[in-house]
Enzyme design. Structure first.
Site, PDB file in Angstrom:
ATOM      1  N   ARG A 131       0.825  -1.212   0.000  1.00  0.00           N
ATOM      2  CA  ARG A 131       0.000   0.000   0.000  1.00  0.00           C
ATOM      3  C   ARG A 131       0.855   1.256   0.000  1.00  0.00           C
ATOM      4  NH1 ARG A 131      -3.831   0.385   4.735  1.00  0.00           N
ATOM      5  NH2 ARG A 131      -1.880   0.005   5.825  1.00  0.00           N
TER       6      ARG A 131
ATOM      7  N   SER B  83       7.640  -4.879   7.116  1.00  0.00           N
ATOM      8  CA  SER B  83       7.326  -5.768   8.233  1.00  0.00           C
ATOM      9  C   SER B  83       8.028  -7.117   8.163  1.00  0.00           C
ATOM     10  CB  SER B  83       5.817  -5.940   8.315  1.00  0.00           C
ATOM     11  OG  SER B  83       5.251  -4.657   8.369  1.00  0.00           O
TER      12      SER B  83
ATOM     13  N   ASP C 280       5.711  -3.063  11.303  1.00  0.00           N
ATOM     14  CA  ASP C 280       4.270  -2.800  11.507  1.00  0.00           C
ATOM     15  C   ASP C 280       3.887  -2.773  12.989  1.00  0.00           C
ATOM     16  OD1 ASP C 280       4.757  -5.532  11.653  1.00  0.00           O
ATOM     17  OD2 ASP C 280       3.070  -6.141  10.393  1.00  0.00           O
TER      18      ASP C 280
HETATM   19  C1  BGC Z   1       7.723 -10.459  10.586  1.00  0.00           C
HETATM   20  C2  BGC Z   1       7.571  -9.286  11.509  1.00  0.00           C
HETATM   21  C3  BGC Z   1       6.193  -8.683  11.378  1.00  0.00           C
HETATM   22  C4  BGC Z   1       5.130  -9.754  11.534  1.00  0.00           C
HETATM   23  C5  BGC Z   1       3.717  -9.211  11.358  1.00  0.00           C
HETATM   24  C6  BGC Z   1       6.585 -11.438  10.778  1.00  0.00           C
HETATM   25  O1  BGC Z   1       6.667 -12.474   9.849  1.00  0.00           O
HETATM   26  O2  BGC Z   1       8.942 -11.119  10.805  1.00  0.00           O
HETATM   27  O3  BGC Z   1       8.553  -8.305  11.240  1.00  0.00           O
HETATM   28  O4  BGC Z   1       6.022  -7.690  12.347  1.00  0.00           O
HETATM   29  O5  BGC Z   1       5.336 -10.781  10.598  1.00  0.00           O
HETATM   30  O6  BGC Z   1       3.520  -8.641  10.119  1.00  0.00           O
END
Ligand code: BGC
Length: 451
Positions: A80, A142, A196
């Site tokens: 996004r 994320s 995130d």
């Molecule tokens: C990632 C994290 C992320 C989480 C939620 C995980 O697979 O390693 O960095 O915060 O997913 O999106």
């Protein structure tokens, strides 16, 4: 439940393997605390599974942040681009565009992924006449990243469905800036990279100053929390830092990668892991998050169908295909009113299993509940671990992600299990955090601009 035990003893027996009693929950918390301590400490960090990364976010929003910011959100099922206008504490306008990411972009060369991101950003800016606005941009990325500054993050490993080549061990902010520069058609300032969970915490803290944890239970799962800077050994100069707090990105998805969760894992967990794109990685996440819950349920159903216990005489090849049972089906099935199986029948119908056998559908729901209850129990253990670690008695927890947002009982399940573990010693509130990845990114960009 008694009915399941009598009518479907085989299903009952399988589901029992997913049960986690309070003693085991306490053991999980104990082990997680140990892993976190290792992640935070300089000596043990290199071999820690839960990395507890420094985010370089040390200030929570005051509620007085204002202005226009761009945000990019990469990490879920979609990518996004967002334009966030912080107009007042009560008015935040978010204008965004979602772009589907094809498998070839997710799994292809990194340069293709970043060119795609820059292309979407450029299209968005053109549509909004922002090509030369030079707005500050927060990049919500994320995945586990080792940061050495607010605008410098090196990808440690891909998680969820991503495996784009040539990105691991690179500073993703640089990859983004390079891709933007290659186009040469827009001016933006990439000021921050964030997870995130950090965005979720910030977004919640904008309204609730006592927010101290951000958690995601969506495609993946993770949490961040507010730690005393004096405990953050991985931050150069942590002992003399002027700022008392630091948000720590736990990367709790990787908890268990060294075997410490094997005592609660089932055959089905191992099966799901074996066929994932990152076997033996993200063990805790694979027991909790949306990318895997449906697949766990599917594995159980298939076994019961093959044994002729469930949906007898109904032939369906569909369910034998990996990924066919999506996590949103669990949400739909558990949204049926008690004693009704309308959604359950519809879901199964869409998978080529036409049945009106309510007992079978009841068993199906029981399997879904088993998997979602275990997910919520494990997530509750994680939250309680962080709450005890911080030793706070009153806090808000900002939460986002499709599982928390859409599952009809997840919030209640989390609360029930946290109440069991905290036993009235802590006042807490679980708050759905509105668009952490967009609003949170804008707030971090704003807080950066403040310094
Ligand atoms: C990632 C994290 C992320 C989480 C939620 C995980 O697979 O390693 O960095 O915060 O997913 O999106």
């Amino acid at each position: 439940m008694d009915e399941i035990q009598t009518l479907y003893p085989e299903a009952y027996r399988i589901c029992q393997q997913f049960a986690i009693d309070q003693n085991r929950m306490e053991e999980i918390i104990h082990r997680m605390t140990r892993e976190m301590t290792m992640g935070l400490a300089k000596d043990t960090h290199p071999r820690a599974t839960m990395k507890c990364f420094v985010t370089y976010v040390q200030d929570l929003p005051t509620g007085r942040e204002r202005g226009n910011y761009l945000a990019l959100d990469l990490g879920g099922t979609n990518f996004r681009v967002l334009l966030v206008n912080l107009e007042s504490e009560s008015t935040v306008h978010i204008d965004g565009q979602t772009y589907g990411i094809s498998k070839s972009v997710m799994e292809g060369p990194g340069i293709k992924l970043f060119d795609f991101i820059a292309q979407c950003l450029s299209d968005f800016c053109k549509d909004h006449k922002l090509e030369s606005a030079n707005l500050p941009l927060g990049f919500t990325f994320s995945f586990p990243c080792k940061q050495v500054g607010i605008d410098n993050g090196t990808l440690v490993a891909w998680t969820k469905g991503f495996k784009s080549e040539g990105v691991v061990n690179k500073n993703v902010v640089e990859l983004l800036r390079d891709a933007i520069a290659r186009r040469g058609d827009l001016k933006v300032k990439v000021v921050a990279i964030l997870n995130d969970t950090t965005g979720t915490l910030m977004s919640c803290a904008f309204h609730k100053p006592n927010c101290k944890i951000g958690m995601i239970v969506g495609t993946g799962s993770n949490a961040c929390y507010v730690e005393k800077t004096s405990n953050v050994e991985m931050l150069p100069g942590y002992q003399t830092s002027q700022k008392p707090y630091m948000i720590i990105n736990c990367e709790w998805g990787a908890f268990g990668d060294n075997g410490v969760l094997d005592f609660i894992r089932t055959r089905y967990d191992i099966e799901v892991d074996n066929f994932s794109i990152n076997p033996k990685k993200q063990v805790y996440e694979k027991c909790i998050s949306g990318m895997y819950m449906g697949e766990l349920v599917r594995n159980i159903i298939v076994e019961l169908m093959d044994k002729d216990v469930l949906f007898k005489g109904v032939k369906s090849k569909g369910l034998h295909e990996r990924g066919k049972f999506e996590t949103r089906f669990i949400t739909e099935i558990e949204s049926d009113e008690p004693g009704r199986f309308r959604n359950a029948a519809m879901v199964m119908d869409s998978l080529g299993i036409r049945t009106s056998n309510e007992k079978d559908l009841m068993c199906l729901r029981y399997i879904c509940e088993t998997v979602s209850t275990r997910s919520a129990k494990l997530a509750a253990c994680g939250l309680v671990c962080l709450i005890r670690k911080m030793n706070v008695k009153d806090l808000s927890v900002g939460i986002d992600g499709s599982v928390y947002r859409f599952h009809p009982h997840y919030h209640r399940l989390l609360m029930e299990n946290m109440n069991l573990l905290l036993n009235g010693t802590v006042r807490y509130e679980l708050v759905l955090s509105e668009d952490g990845s967009g609003r949170g990114a804008a707030l971090i960009a704003a807080v950066c601009a403040r310094d």
